[in-house]
Write a protein that holds these residues in place. Structure first.
Motif, PDB file in Angstrom:
ATOM      1  N   ASP A 210      -5.958   1.447   8.710  1.00  0.00           N
ATOM      2  CA  ASP A 210      -5.122   2.613   8.439  1.00  0.00           C
ATOM      3  C   ASP A 210      -4.741   3.312   9.732  1.00  0.00           C
ATOM      4  O   ASP A 210      -3.607   3.802   9.878  1.00  0.00           O
TER       5      ASP A 210
ATOM      6  N   HIS B  95       0.826  -1.212   0.000  1.00  0.00           N
ATOM      7  CA  HIS B  95       0.000   0.000   0.000  1.00  0.00           C
ATOM      8  C   HIS B  95       0.862   1.266   0.000  1.00  0.00           C
ATOM      9  O   HIS B  95       0.547   2.253   0.669  1.00  0.00           O
TER      10      HIS B  95
ATOM     11  N   SER C 127       3.713  10.230   9.389  1.00  0.00           N
ATOM     12  CA  SER C 127       3.757   8.778   9.183  1.00  0.00           C
ATOM     13  C   SER C 127       5.180   8.315   8.912  1.00  0.00           C
ATOM     14  O   SER C 127       5.725   7.492   9.633  1.00  0.00           O
TER      15      SER C 127
ATOM     16  N   VAL D  96       0.564   4.669   4.296  1.00  0.00           N
ATOM     17  CA  VAL D  96      -0.779   4.961   4.799  1.00  0.00           C
ATOM     18  C   VAL D  96      -1.058   6.441   4.606  1.00  0.00           C
ATOM     19  O   VAL D  96      -0.154   7.278   4.658  1.00  0.00           O
TER      20      VAL D  96
ATOM     21  N   THR E 248       0.224  12.019   6.135  1.00  0.00           N
ATOM     22  CA  THR E 248       0.803  11.031   5.228  1.00  0.00           C
ATOM     23  C   THR E 248       2.309  11.197   5.112  1.00  0.00           C
ATOM     24  O   THR E 248       3.024  10.213   4.913  1.00  0.00           O
TER      25      THR E 248
ATOM     26  N   ARG F  89      -6.755  -0.362   1.880  1.00  0.00           N
ATOM     27  CA  ARG F  89      -6.915  -1.433   2.871  1.00  0.00           C
ATOM     28  C   ARG F  89      -8.388  -1.792   3.058  1.00  0.00           C
ATOM     29  O   ARG F  89      -8.719  -2.963   3.272  1.00  0.00           O
TER      30      ARG F  89
ATOM     31  N   SER G  72     -10.226   3.682   1.078  1.00  0.00           N
ATOM     32  CA  SER G  72      -8.794   3.401   1.136  1.00  0.00           C
ATOM     33  C   SER G  72      -8.499   2.023   0.553  1.00  0.00           C
ATOM     34  O   SER G  72      -9.383   1.162   0.458  1.00  0.00           O
TER      35      SER G  72
ATOM     36  N   MET H 123     -11.600   7.347   8.559  1.00  0.00           N
ATOM     37  CA  MET H 123     -10.326   6.627   8.582  1.00  0.00           C
ATOM     38  C   MET H 123     -10.585   5.152   8.884  1.00  0.00           C
ATOM     39  O   MET H 123     -11.074   4.802   9.957  1.00  0.00           O
TER      40      MET H 123
END
Length: 482
Positions: free
Chosen positions: A447, A17, A409, A414, A405, A170, A168, A443
């Motif tokens: 994530d 991802h 992160s 993600v 992001t 995921r 997203s 969200m």
């Protein structure tokens, strides 16, 4: 030195991802912007607001085959409100953009843009036993598929890109897993399959249900065992940790690990922090909350990231763009504010970045604050580039938005964003009420797990980034070639 990552491969390599992609040559970047097939056809992924992840494309194709009429295209969203806004955006923007569109399109008629609500859940106990999220989700996952004439895809993609509110990767991966599990369970239950299996003729059909979740389960095991991820059932708690981390109200244990952030604003609490699915989603919801309070044009002060200006112009009464963000632009800003105040149509908000992306200009926040107070406008500051570890924007702003992001992160795997309301500002109570009316927590639970894990060493990494940035600046400063 690391070898060059091939064109179209994720960065870092083999990152599940990944939100970054390799465009190693200048010509690759140019051809990407031109949409050249030699670049696009080699891309395994990309930044999710621009490049719709392949697992999302696969899920969208499944729903298109199931629900679409001929010549309809799909776009997937995690909430009904997002889907309705997308449909409204298509109807609103179609006549406005038609003359500039190449190729052109036919204006949609009422009912031609429609929404399908689709629940994703295991169909029986066996399928539920193969659902790794069964201990996390209290109810079925519901996604919303906007279907529209396929020649309007560019408009739907604009909404996806500007707002950052698509599903997203995921979440799509989870939905695809459940879809495959359900299909296998239905196959297992069919009389023809059971008869064939006894004869040993179609026993290979068992393999899809094993392989469907094997990669996902292995990835989850590795992340939880070696990658420091917590179990997904703690996703709600991890969102709380993220809000505390952003607010600076961390536990003593978190402080000892160097994650403490001092925001310098009295009364700031995690209740003032809102988590969004992307950084642009933070800008979008901040603007929506302000529009909930009253209608009015905004001012984009300085050369901001492109989608910020698009949000201000396309969602609501419009915006002024003062792209230099210095010198005469302050005089022009005062003129615009005074003109609207005198006309009884005061400016809604001043949006600025500190520093700006990509020009790295820093607005005079005290001056903007004084102008905003004088004319009853909100001041919204995007601090993404510098991050709240380095820049005290909140002391001057009514609202601070940020993309989590990037530096927060740090692992390029993600998406996320945040909105922080300044509890000391005069608009805080009204903004909180407006946020309650328009904001949705979109969200996805997995994530949140990754974002919490990645950001534990945020402050340590920022310090290292600062040292490296200073070294580069000094190198360039003393170079005769610059």
């Amino acid at each position: 030195m690391l070898s060059q990552v091939p064109l179209g491969e994720c960065v870092p390599p083999n990152t599940r991802h990944a939100v970054s992609v390799s465009l190693p040559l200048w010509d690759d970047n140019v051809d990407y912007e031109k949409g050249e097939p030699r670049v696009l056809d080699r891309m395994s992924g990309g930044y999710p607001r621009f490049f719709i992840a392949k697992v999302i494309q696969a899920l969208a194709e499944r729903l298109r085959e199931r629900f679409a009429m001929p010549n309809e295209a799909p776009m997937l969203f995690p909430s009904q409100a997002c889907a309705k806004r997308c449909a409204a955006f298509i109807y609103d923007q179609a006549p406005k953009q038609r003359d500039a569109a190449l190729p052109t399109y036919t204006l949609p008629k009422p009912g031609q843009v429609r929404i399908v609500e689709y629940a994703v859940e295991p169909i029986n106990r066996r399928a539920a036993a193969l659902d790794a999220m069964s201990t996390v989700l209290d109810e079925p996952v519901v996604i919303y598929c906007v279907l529209f004439p396929e020649d309007l895809f560019s408009l739907a993609k604009q909404y996806w890109q500007h707002t950052g509110n698509g599903i997203s990767a995921r979440l799509a991966e989870y939905c695809m897993h459940i879809e495959r599990v359900n299909e296998q369970c239905e196959l297992d239950a069919s009389p023809r399959y059971r008869a064939g299996a006894r004869r040993g003729t179609i026993s290979e059909a068992v393999s899809p249900v094993v392989s469907a979740g094997a990669d996902l389960e292995a990835d989850t095991y590795l992340e939880e065992r070696f990658g420091r991820n917590v179990d997904a059932k703690y996703a709600a708690a991890m969102k709380s940790v993220l809000r505390r981390r952003i607010a600076g109200a961390l536990t003593e244990d978190e402080q000892r690990h160097g994650a403490q952030v001092e925001r310098g604003v009295a009364g700031l609490s995690p209740d003032n922090v809102y988590l969004t699915a992307t950084g642009m989603s933070a800008v979008f919801y901040a603007h929506q909350a302000l529009l909930q309070m009253r209608l009015g044009k905004s001012v984009c002060f300085g050369f901001s990231y492109t989608d910020t200006l698009k949000i201000l112009k396309k969602f609501g009464p419009g915006a002024y763009f003062l792209g230099n963000g210095e010198g005469d632009d302050y005089t022009e800003l005062e003129r615009i504010l005074e003109q609207h105040t005198q006309a009884g149509d005061p400016i809604l908000a001043i949006f600025t970045e500190c520093p700006s992306n990509p020009l790295l200009k820093t607005s005079d926040l005290p001056r903007l604050r004084a102008l905003a107070d004088r004319h009853g406008a909100a001041l919204v500051v995007d601090e993404t580039i510098g991050s709240f570890a380095n820049i005290d924007a909140l002391s001057w702003a009514d609202v601070v938005v940020s993309s989590l992001t990037k530096v927060f992160s740090g692992d390029s795997n993600v998406m996320g964003g945040s909105i922080v309301l300044n509890p000391t500002c005069a608009l805080c109570t009204s903004l909180s009420s407006a946020m309650a009316a328009v904001f949705e927590d979109l969200m996805w639970c997995e994530d949140a797990i990754f974002l919490e894990r990645n950001s534990r060493d945020f402050m340590r990494r920022v310090a290292e980034i600062n040292r490296n940035a200073l070294a580069v600046a000094e190198l360039l400063q003393h170079s005769a070639k610059v």
